[in-house]
Write an enzyme that holds these catalytic residues in place. Structure first.
Site, PDB file in Angstrom:
ATOM      1  N   SER A 159       8.993  13.645   8.070  1.00  0.00           N
ATOM      2  CA  SER A 159       9.001  15.051   8.780  1.00  0.00           C
ATOM      3  C   SER A 159       7.316  15.486   8.685  1.00  0.00           C
ATOM      4  O   SER A 159       6.605  15.145   7.505  1.00  0.00           O
ATOM      5  CB  SER A 159       9.719  16.035   7.826  1.00  0.00           C
ATOM      6  N   TYR A 185      11.350  18.324  -1.218  1.00  0.00           N
ATOM      7  CA  TYR A 185      11.552  18.069   0.054  1.00  0.00           C
ATOM      8  C   TYR A 185      10.229  17.208   0.562  1.00  0.00           C
ATOM      9  O   TYR A 185      10.264  16.171   0.986  1.00  0.00           O
ATOM     10  CB  TYR A 185      12.020  18.948   0.948  1.00  0.00           C
TER      11      TYR A 185
END
Length: 321
Positions: A159, A185
């Site tokens: 991502s 994350y």
């Protein structure tokens, strides 16, 4: 051979869809595994591969939900597996290898984002444990089948969130530092990119190439841990409350979001290449101020960090290729 982290100027764009990437692709006789293949990007990916002729296996933490989502799709089967449970991963991989079939494609789509602090049974922070360590265990378990394919690809969905944080090798598990769900994350998504580098370095001579990618900014079940305020802060909705679709800005629909992963998995333009982070159906450049948020952060394209992560992953999981 190490592939440069530089665009190859493919014929596709940010707006390219999964349907366009898969046009003319024939995967008859090939076997694929897609984690997370029953929701969001993973669901589009699994269906796209199956409709191109591949036999697709979807390992699922919730097999009943997966079978319901995939009902009526030919060429896709569901098997139980939980990425945070080492025994579950080992059992799935062992059963797969016993089939004696080569594995051409492994697409690692499953993951969690910005979740509250939780830990696996070994005490590892859950986003790192699921997004990275679980897939590391899976690749190691499926390694004989990947090598047997002769030419195989492992694709990890990272991502742009990797730009939030690199891997903090001094405190991956947030033991000494306060837990930050976004830093956790970002760290796990950086790990996805570094894992592709480390895997490609080890697998290229055996015909196994690895890639990581940013799919785009798509509102999926991945955001289930976010508040309404946090989602609104991403500016993904228009004035009427509909999700914005502006691929040139990274705002994509599911069909566009799945395109880059499928391109990494199937494009002939990537033959002989690997270990790179991709976006918008091309190899991404190194991120810098001139290109804004596009590209890959230097810390996620560093071969020394990739090697360090690989050795830690082996030590923590007790498995290797």
């Amino acid at each position: 051979m190490t592939t440069p982290q530089e665009p190859i100027f493919s014929t596709f764009t940010a707006a390219t869809t999964a349907t366009e990437v898969m046009a003319g692709v024939d995967l008859a006789g090939h076997l694929a595994v897609v984690t997370g293949g029953y929701s969001g990007l993973g669901l589009v990916t699994a269906k796209s591969l199956a409709r191109a002729g591949a036999q697709v296996i979807v390992p699922a933490r919730d097999p009943d939900r997966a079978r319901k989502a995939l009902a009526g799709e030919e060429g896709i089967s569901v098997h139980p597996m939980d990425l945070i449970d080492p025994d579950s991963i080992q059992a799935f991989a062992a059963q797969f290898v016993r089939r004696g079939q080569p594995l051409s494609l492994l697409i690692n789509c499953a993951g969690v984002m910005a979740s509250p602090l939780a830990r696996d049974l070994d005490g590892h922070e859950s986003q790192f444990a699921i997004n990275h360590l679980g897939h590391f265990r899976l690749v190691c378990g499926l390694w004989p089948a990947l090598v047997a394919a002769g030419t195989a690809r492992v694709v990890s969905v990272s991502s742009r969130g990797h730009q939030i944080a690199g891997v903090d090798f001094d405190d991956i598990d947030f033991i000494s530092r306060p837990y930050d769900k976004w830093a956790a994350y970002g760290q796990s998504k950086t790990a996805n990119a570094l894992f592709a580098m480390g895997l490609d370095q080890r697998g290229s001579s055996l015909g196994v190439r690895a890639f990581s990618l940013h799919p785009g900014q798509i509102l999926t079940d991945l955001g289930r841990h976010l508040t309404s305020a946090e989602i609104n802060a991403f500016d993904v909705f228009d004035e009427s409350g509909q999700q914005k679709i502006a691929p040139e800005l990274g705002l994509k629909n599911l069909d566009q979001g799945a395109a880059t992963g499928l391109w990494c998995a199937t494009s002939s333009a990537l033959e002989g290449k690997g270990g790179v982070y991709c976006e918008d159906c091309d190899i991404a450049p190194i991120n810098n101020l001139e290109i804004g948020r596009k590209g890959v952060a230097r810390w996620a394209a560093n071969p020394e960090f990739a090697e360090q992560l690989w050795l830690i992953s082996e030590a923590w999981t007790g498995v290797s290729l």
